[in-house]
Scaffold this motif. Structure first.
Motif, PDB file in Angstrom:
ATOM      1  N   MET A   1       0.842  -1.205   0.000  1.00 54.51           N
ATOM      2  CA  MET A   1       0.000   0.000   0.000  1.00 54.51           C
ATOM      3  C   MET A   1       0.880   1.259   0.000  1.00 54.51           C
ATOM      4  SD  MET A   1      -2.771   1.246   2.824  1.00 54.51           S
ATOM      5  CE  MET A   1      -4.237   0.521   2.139  1.00 54.51           C
ATOM      6  N   ASN A   2       0.507   2.234  -0.830  1.00 55.53           N
ATOM      7  CA  ASN A   2       1.289   3.470  -0.903  1.00 55.53           C
ATOM      8  C   ASN A   2       0.655   4.546  -0.013  1.00 55.53           C
ATOM      9  OD1 ASN A   2       2.404   5.936  -1.521  1.00 55.53           O
ATOM     10  ND2 ASN A   2       2.532   5.561  -3.719  1.00 55.53           N
ATOM     11  N   ARG A   3       1.351   4.873   1.083  1.00 60.19           N
ATOM     12  CA  ARG A   3       0.848   5.916   1.995  1.00 60.19           C
ATOM     13  C   ARG A   3       1.668   7.196   1.880  1.00 60.19           C
ATOM     14  NH1 ARG A   3       0.959   1.270   5.183  1.00 60.19           N
ATOM     15  NH2 ARG A   3      -1.076   0.396   5.652  1.00 60.19           N
ATOM     16  N   VAL A   4       2.581   7.258   0.891  1.00 58.94           N
ATOM     17  CA  VAL A   4       3.417   8.469   0.780  1.00 58.94           C
ATOM     18  C   VAL A   4       2.931   9.413  -0.323  1.00 58.94           C
ATOM     19  CG1 VAL A   4       5.427   7.152   1.584  1.00 58.94           C
ATOM     20  CG2 VAL A   4       5.180   7.623  -0.847  1.00 58.94           C
ATOM     21  N   LYS A   5       2.099   8.906  -1.205  1.00 56.42           N
ATOM     22  CA  LYS A   5       1.627   9.725  -2.329  1.00 56.42           C
ATOM     23  C   LYS A   5       0.990  11.024  -1.823  1.00 56.42           C
ATOM     24  CE  LYS A   5      -1.170   9.206  -6.518  1.00 56.42           C
ATOM     25  NZ  LYS A   5      -0.215   9.804  -7.422  1.00 56.42           N
ATOM     26  N   GLY A   6       1.440  12.141  -2.375  1.00 56.25           N
ATOM     27  CA  GLY A   6       0.862  13.444  -2.001  1.00 56.25           C
ATOM     28  C   GLY A   6       1.434  14.027  -0.716  1.00 56.25           C
ATOM     29  N   LYS A   7       2.263  13.248  -0.012  1.00 56.50           N
ATOM     30  CA  LYS A   7       2.885  13.810   1.197  1.00 56.50           C
ATOM     31  C   LYS A   7       4.059  14.691   0.796  1.00 56.50           C
ATOM     32  CE  LYS A   7       1.527  10.694   4.824  1.00 56.50           C
ATOM     33  NZ  LYS A   7       1.837   9.524   5.631  1.00 56.50           N
ATOM     34  N   ARG A   8       4.475  15.572   1.712  1.00 57.04           N
ATOM     35  CA  ARG A   8       5.611  16.467   1.450  1.00 57.04           C
ATOM     36  C   ARG A   8       6.783  15.992   2.301  1.00 57.04           C
ATOM     37  NH1 ARG A   8       7.050  20.542  -2.164  1.00 57.04           N
ATOM     38  NH2 ARG A   8       4.896  21.279  -2.183  1.00 57.04           N
ATOM     39  N   ILE A   9       7.845  15.561   1.638  1.00 58.86           N
ATOM     40  CA  ILE A   9       8.998  14.980   2.336  1.00 58.86           C
ATOM     41  C   ILE A   9      10.170  15.955   2.266  1.00 58.86           C
ATOM     42  CG2 ILE A   9      10.431  12.893   2.588  1.00 58.86           C
ATOM     43  CD1 ILE A   9       7.553  12.039   2.367  1.00 58.86           C
ATOM     44  N   LEU A  10      10.694  16.357   3.395  1.00 56.94           N
ATOM     45  CA  LEU A  10      11.856  17.254   3.461  1.00 56.94           C
ATOM     46  C   LEU A  10      13.101  16.392   3.734  1.00 56.94           C
ATOM     47  CD1 LEU A  10      12.048  20.366   5.859  1.00 56.94           C
ATOM     48  CD2 LEU A  10      14.000  19.231   4.851  1.00 56.94           C
ATOM     49  N   VAL A  11      14.080  16.484   2.844  1.00 54.19           N
ATOM     50  CA  VAL A  11      15.305  15.689   3.006  1.00 54.19           C
ATOM     51  C   VAL A  11      16.501  16.631   3.078  1.00 54.19           C
ATOM     52  CG1 VAL A  11      16.752  13.844   2.052  1.00 54.19           C
ATOM     53  CG2 VAL A  11      14.281  13.848   1.586  1.00 54.19           C
ATOM     54  N   THR A  12      17.255  16.583   4.177  1.00 50.05           N
ATOM     55  CA  THR A  12      18.502  17.360   4.232  1.00 50.05           C
ATOM     56  C   THR A  12      19.627  16.478   3.687  1.00 50.05           C
ATOM     57  OG1 THR A  12      19.172  16.701   6.475  1.00 50.05           O
ATOM     58  CG2 THR A  12      17.688  18.596   6.292  1.00 50.05           C
ATOM     59  N   GLY A  13      20.599  17.122   3.040  1.00 49.18           N
ATOM     60  CA  GLY A  13      21.694  16.347   2.449  1.00 49.18           C
ATOM     61  C   GLY A  13      21.207  15.527   1.267  1.00 49.18           C
ATOM     62  N   ALA A  14      20.391  16.169   0.414  1.00 47.72           N
ATOM     63  CA  ALA A  14      19.764  15.439  -0.702  1.00 47.72           C
ATOM     64  C   ALA A  14      20.605  15.482  -1.978  1.00 47.72           C
ATOM     65  CB  ALA A  14      18.370  16.019  -0.973  1.00 47.72           C
ATOM     66  N   SER A  15      21.800  16.093  -1.914  1.00 42.91           N
ATOM     67  CA  SER A  15      22.584  16.245  -3.143  1.00 42.91           C
ATOM     68  C   SER A  15      23.423  15.016  -3.461  1.00 42.91           C
ATOM     69  CB  SER A  15      23.498  17.470  -3.024  1.00 42.91           C
ATOM     70  OG  SER A  15      24.380  17.310  -1.922  1.00 42.91           O
ATOM     71  N   SER A  16      23.384  14.002  -2.598  1.00 40.01           N
ATOM     72  CA  SER A  16      24.251  12.837  -2.816  1.00 40.01           C
ATOM     73  C   SER A  16      23.802  11.677  -1.930  1.00 40.01           C
ATOM     74  CB  SER A  16      25.688  13.285  -2.504  1.00 40.01           C
ATOM     75  OG  SER A  16      26.458  12.305  -1.929  1.00 40.01           O
ATOM     76  N   GLY A  17      24.293  10.482  -2.233  1.00 40.34           N
ATOM     77  CA  GLY A  17      24.176   9.318  -1.355  1.00 40.34           C
ATOM     78  C   GLY A  17      22.775   8.973  -0.883  1.00 40.34           C
ATOM     79  N   ILE A  18      22.651   8.792   0.419  1.00 36.96           N
ATOM     80  CA  ILE A  18      21.388   8.337   1.017  1.00 36.96           C
ATOM     81  C   ILE A  18      20.274   9.360   0.777  1.00 36.96           C
ATOM     82  CG2 ILE A  18      20.261   7.857   3.231  1.00 36.96           C
ATOM     83  CD1 ILE A  18      23.044   6.746   4.189  1.00 36.96           C
ATOM     84  N   GLY A  19      20.584  10.639   0.925  1.00 32.49           N
ATOM     85  CA  GLY A  19      19.572  11.686   0.740  1.00 32.49           C
ATOM     86  C   GLY A  19      19.061  11.717  -0.689  1.00 32.49           C
ATOM     87  N   GLU A  20      19.979  11.593  -1.643  1.00 28.49           N
ATOM     88  CA  GLU A  20      19.567  11.572  -3.060  1.00 28.49           C
ATOM     89  C   GLU A  20      18.717  10.323  -3.334  1.00 28.49           C
ATOM     90  OE1 GLU A  20      22.846  11.770  -5.811  1.00 28.49           O
ATOM     91  OE2 GLU A  20      21.512  11.625  -7.551  1.00 28.49           O
ATOM     92  N   GLY A  21      19.134   9.194  -2.737  1.00 31.57           N
ATOM     93  CA  GLY A  21      18.356   7.950  -2.884  1.00 31.57           C
ATOM     94  C   GLY A  21      16.939   8.139  -2.365  1.00 31.57           C
ATOM     95  N   CYS A  22      16.807   8.826  -1.232  1.00 31.23           N
ATOM     96  CA  CYS A  22      15.475   9.098  -0.650  1.00 31.23           C
ATOM     97  C   CYS A  22      14.651   9.953  -1.607  1.00 31.23           C
ATOM     98  CB  CYS A  22      15.602   9.877   0.647  1.00 31.23           C
ATOM     99  SG  CYS A  22      16.066   8.884   2.023  1.00 31.23           S
ATOM    100  N   ALA A  23      15.276  11.005  -2.136  1.00 33.69           N
ATOM    101  CA  ALA A  23      14.545  11.910  -3.035  1.00 33.69           C
ATOM    102  C   ALA A  23      13.978  11.109  -4.211  1.00 33.69           C
ATOM    103  CB  ALA A  23      15.477  13.012  -3.536  1.00 33.69           C
TER     104      ALA A  23
END
Ligand SMILES: NC(=O)c1ccc[n+]([C@@H]2O[C@H](COP(=O)([O-])OP(=O)(O)OC[C@H]3O[C@@H](n4cnc5c(N)ncnc54)[C@H](OP(=O)(O)O)[C@@H]3O)[C@@H](O)[C@H]2O)c1
Length: 258
Positions: A1-23
């Protein structure tokens, strides 16, 4: 089940690695994003790709999480222009150096303490009140197995990740009675830019960290974060420790011989 659709996710350190993977993973689930890092060019390129591929809204902010005034401005902008984020992934962090503490470099120490501990606190201080106001949200702190066991040369990095684990528990306790979830994800050896940063740009030394075994990737950790965030609202994962199959502790790592 997808419960993230339409949510707003703030990721710090999103320019590389784990953060970019999350984005990338949250974008594929249809979530809107707020991406933060110092290297704005990378964030802009990521925004273009993810908006084009997934039809989501991505906001990017060039921000050094160590700069408290800038983080305060960022918090104000969030409040004014965007709804409170549903999820805050406190991921920005680094190791800098791996020497003995009695020969330690003060700049390395400041970089780690100011980013991993004070930076995480700065962002949380200005973002979490927006969640409290709405009585909903989820804080995901990125700790490390370095926050569970100290290893030689880890000293100050270990101390910062022990602090992240303590702060994760503290945040969880302070938010009792709210609908805000708090989770800490503690990865083991993950191949990102982490080791290049730790060894001050020495690519060969960084490559050697992952010699002879299959390390985790930023995408692997993003999957774990997605799982925790996607759980039903009444389910809170306080802590997840994740290592490559070849690794059983910072000290026990099976490498295939060359
Ligand atoms: N890789 C591992 O083995 C491992 C294991 C356990 C835990 N971790 C943790 O995982 C997190 C992510 O690391 P990673 O492995 O993905 O390394 P990475 O590829 O080097 O990514 C680190 C991210 O943090 C950002 N960052 C660093 N300092 C910042 C600052 N002052 N302000 C804003 N952003 C900042 C970097 O962006 P800019 O340089 O563009 O600002 C980058 O996007 C860190 O907290 C790290 O301690 C990593």
């Amino acid at each position: 089940m997808n419960r993230v659709k339409g949510k707003r996710i703030l990721v710090t350190g999103a320019s590389s690695g784990i953060g970019e993977g999350c984005a990338k993973l949250f974008a594929s689930g249809g979530a809107d994003l707020v991406l933060v890092a110092r290297r704005e060019g990378r964030l802009r390129r990521l925004k273009e790709t993810l908006e084009r591929e997934h039809g989501i809204d991505v906001r990017v902010f060039q921000l050094d999480v160590r700069d408290r005034d800038a983080v305060e401005d960022f918090g104000r902008t969030l409040e004014r222009e965007i709804v409170a984020p549903d999820v805050l992934v406190n991921n920005a962090g680094l190791a800098s150096g791996m020497g003995k503490f009695f020969e330690g470099d003060f700049d390395d120490w400041d970089r780690m303490i100011d980013t991993n501990v004070k930076g995480l606190l700065n962002v949380s201080r200005y973002v979490v009140p927006l969640m409290v106001k709405q009585n909903r949200g989820h804080i995901v702190n990125i700790g490390s197995i370095a926050g569970h066991i100290v290893y030689p040369g880890g000293n100050v990095y270990n101390a910062t990740k022990y602090a992240v684990r303590a702060l994760n528990q503290a945040m969880s306790l302070d938010l009792v009675g709210t609908n805000i979830r708090v989770s800490c994800i503690d990865p083991g050896a993950t191949q990102t830019e982490f080791s290049v940063v730790r060894f001050h740009g020495d690519e060969e030394k960084a490559e050697d960290v992952y010699r002879g075994f299959k390390p985790l990737t930023g995408d692997d950790i993003a999957e774990a974060i997605y799982f925790v965030v996607n759980a039903p609202e009444h389910v809170n994962v306080l802590n997840l420790v994740i290592m490559p199959t070849a690794q059983r502790s910072p000290f026990v790592l099976h490498r295939e011989e060359d």
